[in-house]
Design a protein around this motif. Structure first.
Motif, PDB file in Angstrom:
ATOM      1  N   LEU A 255       0.690  -1.384  -0.044  1.00  0.00           N
ATOM      2  CA  LEU A 255       0.063   0.044   0.085  1.00  0.00           C
ATOM      3  C   LEU A 255       0.971   1.219   0.053  1.00  0.00           C
ATOM      4  N   ASP A 256       1.796   1.321   0.877  1.00  0.00           N
ATOM      5  CA  ASP A 256       2.763   2.473   1.064  1.00  0.00           C
ATOM      6  C   ASP A 256       3.736   2.568  -0.253  1.00  0.00           C
ATOM      7  N   GLY A 257       4.415   1.383  -0.777  1.00  0.00           N
ATOM      8  CA  GLY A 257       5.078   1.472  -1.714  1.00  0.00           C
ATOM      9  C   GLY A 257       4.480   1.850  -2.945  1.00  0.00           C
ATOM     10  N   LEU A 258       3.382   1.332  -3.325  1.00  0.00           N
ATOM     11  CA  LEU A 258       2.525   1.727  -4.787  1.00  0.00           C
ATOM     12  C   LEU A 258       2.171   3.156  -4.601  1.00  0.00           C
ATOM     13  N   GLU A 259       1.429   3.661  -3.240  1.00  0.00           N
ATOM     14  CA  GLU A 259       1.259   4.893  -3.358  1.00  0.00           C
ATOM     15  C   GLU A 259       2.513   5.826  -3.568  1.00  0.00           C
ATOM     16  N   THR A 260       3.773   5.487  -2.892  1.00  0.00           N
ATOM     17  CA  THR A 260       4.796   6.411  -3.130  1.00  0.00           C
ATOM     18  C   THR A 260       5.294   6.447  -4.750  1.00  0.00           C
ATOM     19  N   CYS A 261       5.162   5.142  -5.356  1.00  0.00           N
ATOM     20  CA  CYS A 261       5.677   5.263  -6.849  1.00  0.00           C
ATOM     21  C   CYS A 261       4.615   6.023  -7.676  1.00  0.00           C
ATOM     22  N   GLU A 262       3.364   5.969  -7.403  1.00  0.00           N
ATOM     23  CA  GLU A 262       2.560   6.906  -8.443  1.00  0.00           C
ATOM     24  C   GLU A 262       2.482   8.276  -7.767  1.00  0.00           C
ATOM     25  N   ALA A 263       2.574   8.417  -6.517  1.00  0.00           N
ATOM     26  CA  ALA A 263       2.819   9.889  -6.134  1.00  0.00           C
ATOM     27  C   ALA A 263       3.770  10.804  -6.688  1.00  0.00           C
ATOM     28  N   PHE A 264       5.140   9.924  -7.170  1.00  0.00           N
ATOM     29  CA  PHE A 264       6.198  10.482  -7.698  1.00  0.00           C
ATOM     30  C   PHE A 264       6.400  10.057  -9.165  1.00  0.00           C
ATOM     31  N   GLU A 274       5.643  -7.610 -18.496  1.00  0.00           N
ATOM     32  CA  GLU A 274       4.644  -8.069 -17.935  1.00  0.00           C
ATOM     33  C   GLU A 274       4.604  -9.457 -17.126  1.00  0.00           C
ATOM     34  N   VAL A 275       3.558  -9.488 -16.269  1.00  0.00           N
ATOM     35  CA  VAL A 275       3.506 -10.346 -15.400  1.00  0.00           C
ATOM     36  C   VAL A 275       2.244 -11.405 -15.852  1.00  0.00           C
ATOM     37  N   THR A 276       2.386 -12.528 -15.316  1.00  0.00           N
ATOM     38  CA  THR A 276       1.108 -13.431 -15.486  1.00  0.00           C
ATOM     39  C   THR A 276       0.154 -12.956 -14.507  1.00  0.00           C
ATOM     40  N   PRO A 277      -1.138 -12.661 -14.802  1.00  0.00           N
ATOM     41  CA  PRO A 277      -1.899 -12.276 -13.996  1.00  0.00           C
ATOM     42  C   PRO A 277      -2.654 -13.157 -13.124  1.00  0.00           C
ATOM     43  N   PHE A 278      -2.736 -12.688 -11.805  1.00  0.00           N
ATOM     44  CA  PHE A 278      -3.491 -13.667 -10.947  1.00  0.00           C
ATOM     45  C   PHE A 278      -4.885 -14.123 -11.269  1.00  0.00           C
ATOM     46  N   PRO A 279      -5.395 -15.271 -11.436  1.00  0.00           N
ATOM     47  CA  PRO A 279      -6.773 -15.486 -11.690  1.00  0.00           C
ATOM     48  C   PRO A 279      -7.689 -14.619 -10.828  1.00  0.00           C
ATOM     49  N   LYS A 280      -8.941 -14.707 -11.154  1.00  0.00           N
ATOM     50  CA  LYS A 280      -9.959 -13.991 -10.501  1.00  0.00           C
ATOM     51  C   LYS A 280     -10.163 -14.565  -9.115  1.00  0.00           C
ATOM     52  N   GLU A 281     -10.095 -15.814  -9.274  1.00  0.00           N
ATOM     53  CA  GLU A 281     -10.571 -16.665  -7.970  1.00  0.00           C
ATOM     54  C   GLU A 281      -9.663 -16.445  -6.766  1.00  0.00           C
ATOM     55  N   ARG A 308       4.030  -5.691 -11.154  1.00  0.00           N
ATOM     56  CA  ARG A 308       4.543  -5.376 -12.363  1.00  0.00           C
ATOM     57  C   ARG A 308       6.023  -4.250 -12.229  1.00  0.00           C
ATOM     58  N   ARG A 309       5.775  -3.472 -10.926  1.00  0.00           N
ATOM     59  CA  ARG A 309       6.842  -2.877 -10.764  1.00  0.00           C
ATOM     60  C   ARG A 309       8.008  -3.525 -10.062  1.00  0.00           C
ATOM     61  N   ALA A 310       7.753  -4.533  -9.107  1.00  0.00           N
ATOM     62  CA  ALA A 310       8.688  -5.066  -8.402  1.00  0.00           C
ATOM     63  C   ALA A 310       9.961  -5.624  -9.172  1.00  0.00           C
ATOM     64  N   PRO A 311       9.876  -6.147 -10.359  1.00  0.00           N
ATOM     65  CA  PRO A 311      11.442  -6.292 -10.954  1.00  0.00           C
ATOM     66  C   PRO A 311      11.875  -5.204 -11.484  1.00  0.00           C
ATOM     67  N   MET A 312      11.327  -4.160 -11.640  1.00  0.00           N
ATOM     68  CA  MET A 312      12.067  -2.863 -11.754  1.00  0.00           C
ATOM     69  C   MET A 312      12.738  -2.412 -10.608  1.00  0.00           C
ATOM     70  N   PHE A 313      12.323  -2.614  -9.350  1.00  0.00           N
ATOM     71  CA  PHE A 313      12.746  -2.370  -7.956  1.00  0.00           C
ATOM     72  C   PHE A 313      14.094  -3.049  -7.695  1.00  0.00           C
ATOM     73  N   ASN A 314      13.885  -4.379  -8.032  1.00  0.00           N
ATOM     74  CA  ASN A 314      14.952  -5.270  -7.926  1.00  0.00           C
ATOM     75  C   ASN A 314      16.368  -5.079  -8.808  1.00  0.00           C
ATOM     76  N   GLU A 315      15.807  -4.647 -10.095  1.00  0.00           N
ATOM     77  CA  GLU A 315      16.752  -4.435 -11.123  1.00  0.00           C
ATOM     78  C   GLU A 315      17.612  -3.075 -10.792  1.00  0.00           C
ATOM     79  N   ILE A 316      17.068  -2.083 -10.382  1.00  0.00           N
ATOM     80  CA  ILE A 316      17.646  -0.807  -9.978  1.00  0.00           C
ATOM     81  C   ILE A 316      18.267  -1.069  -8.789  1.00  0.00           C
ATOM     82  N   SER A 317      17.725  -1.706  -7.732  1.00  0.00           N
ATOM     83  CA  SER A 317      18.737  -2.079  -6.482  1.00  0.00           C
ATOM     84  C   SER A 317      20.048  -2.814  -6.915  1.00  0.00           C
TER      85      SER A 317
END
Length: 385
Positions: A255-264, A274-281, A308-317
């Motif tokens: 929640l906090d991380g995504l808000e920060t990403c989008e706020a900036f 792209e990531v494999t989407p989680f199924p609706k169930e 979808r942002r998580a791989p970017m975080f890890n690669e930047i790190s």
């Protein structure tokens, strides 16, 4: 975290007490959830821990008889500031605690201090390892104890490696321990056949399992093989309370991380991974709770924006020579637990129950009993005047 700015247009950060461009005195107003300029006309004053110790930038109403802000009034015990090195460590504690509280305020969750609400309030004890008996981070009825040395990066990293944890952060401690506090307040007095308790048991397991036995088994045998298929972390396998606390902490992190990403403005471009989407169930609530297909889809959309942002975080790190920022993989059972946490946090949480009379009180976590606030010369009690 939101993006803040001064009237002059300069970017402000959550810990700022002054604009470095125009010199304006600034502070965070928890009532408004934003940074504001401190002027005689603002009707606000600084928390005393700001000018006195330099560890807080929160504000409170000028006519408030308290000298400490809502965050600092949660402190029952602070370190002895006469001992070398304690002040900066305490400052890191306060910064992490305020970030947690800001996230909770964003969810509409208020936390009252134990001093003002002896039945259902919360208190923090920040105590160092010189105490006797030794102090370990944990939770007991209404009180979160945090080992001051957790604010020392070197000590915390050594502990992380010794315990084989993929991630260990100061902010993560605060998120995790409040998970225990909220479980106790929201679930502890509910009847076992209450819909929320039934749903909890189906997802996390029987909260009535003996905690001490589970603790001993975890540290003697380790997590079960294949735990990654059902849990957010190895520690979550220890007991349903820990599974809830780890999932709660992870939810707040996203929640906090995504808000920060989008706020900036960290947006996903056409060439993003792209990531494999989680199924609706995977995002449906247990059958005994209200079924909300539209809310399920909103939750999945929100979660996909994060993964979808998580791989970017890890690669930047990795590019900066640092460990992975997000060393987690979300299994479908973990996603269902996150959906339940989201439901409880946003709309389905029960009326808070007095923690002191909970039918299933959460014990101190993985620790011997915490010392009394004034049991050692290293501890010092701080209360509002």
């Amino acid at each position: 975290m939101k993006r803040f700015s001064c009237e002059c247009g300069n970017v402000l950060f959550f810990e700022n007490s002054q604009c470095l461009q125009c010199g304006s005195e600034m502070g965070f107003d928890p009532a408004m959830g934003t940074m504001v300029k401190l002027t005689p006309e603002s009707g606000l004053k600084r928390c005393d821990n700001g000018p006195t110790h330099g560890v807080c930038n929160w504000l409170l109403a000028k006519d408030d008889t308290n000298i400490l802000c809502t965050a600092c009034r949660l402190n029952r015990t602070i370190p002895d500031l006469n001992l070398y090195g304690n002040l900066p460590l305490w400052g890191r504690m306060e910064s992490a605690k305020r970030r947690l509280l800001a996230t909770l305020l964003g969810l509409g969750i208020e936390v009252h201090c134990l001093n003002e609400d002896p039945v259902g309030g919360l208190a923090f004890d920040f105590i160092q390892t010189l105490s006797n008996p030794p102090v370990t981070t944990g939770y007991a009825v209404g009180v979160i104890t945090v080992n001051l040395q957790e604010a020392d990066d070197a000590v915390r990293e050594q502990t992380r490696q010794q315990l084989g944890e993929s991630s260990r952060t100061l902010l993560g401690h605060f998120r995790h321990e409040t998970g225990h506090y909220f479980w106790e307040r929201w679930f502890g007095t509910l009847a076992l056949d209450h819909p929320l308790r039934v749903a909890f048991t189906g997802l996390f397991g029987d909260a009535g399992l003996d905690y001490a036995t589970s603790l001993n088994r975890h540290y003697s045998q380790g997590p079960p093989l294949g735990w990654e298929q059902s849990y957010i972390s190895a520690y979550a396998t220890m007991h349903p309370w820990e599974d809830w606390a780890e999932t709660w902490s992870h939810y707040l992190q996203i929640l906090d991380g995504l808000e920060t990403c989008e706020a900036f403005g960290l947006q996903l471009g056409a060439g993003s991974l792209e990531v494999t989407p989680f199924p609706k169930e995977s995002a449906t609530l247990p059958e005994n709770l209200p079924q909300e297909p539209a809310e399920d889809q909103k939750f999945l959309t929100w979660l996909h924006r994060w993964v979808r942002r998580a791989p970017m975080f890890n690669e930047i790190s990795a590019s900066l020579g640092q460990p992975a920022l997000y060393p987690f993989v979300l299994s479908l059972p973990a996603v269902r637990k996150l959906r339940f946490v989201h439901y409880v946090a946003s709309e389905g949480r029960p009326k808070p129950q007095p923690a002191a009379v909970a039918a299933n009180p959460v014990p101190v976590e993985s620790t011997p009993p915490a010392p009394a606030p004034l049991a050692t010369p290293e501890a010092k009690e701080q209360v509002a005047a």
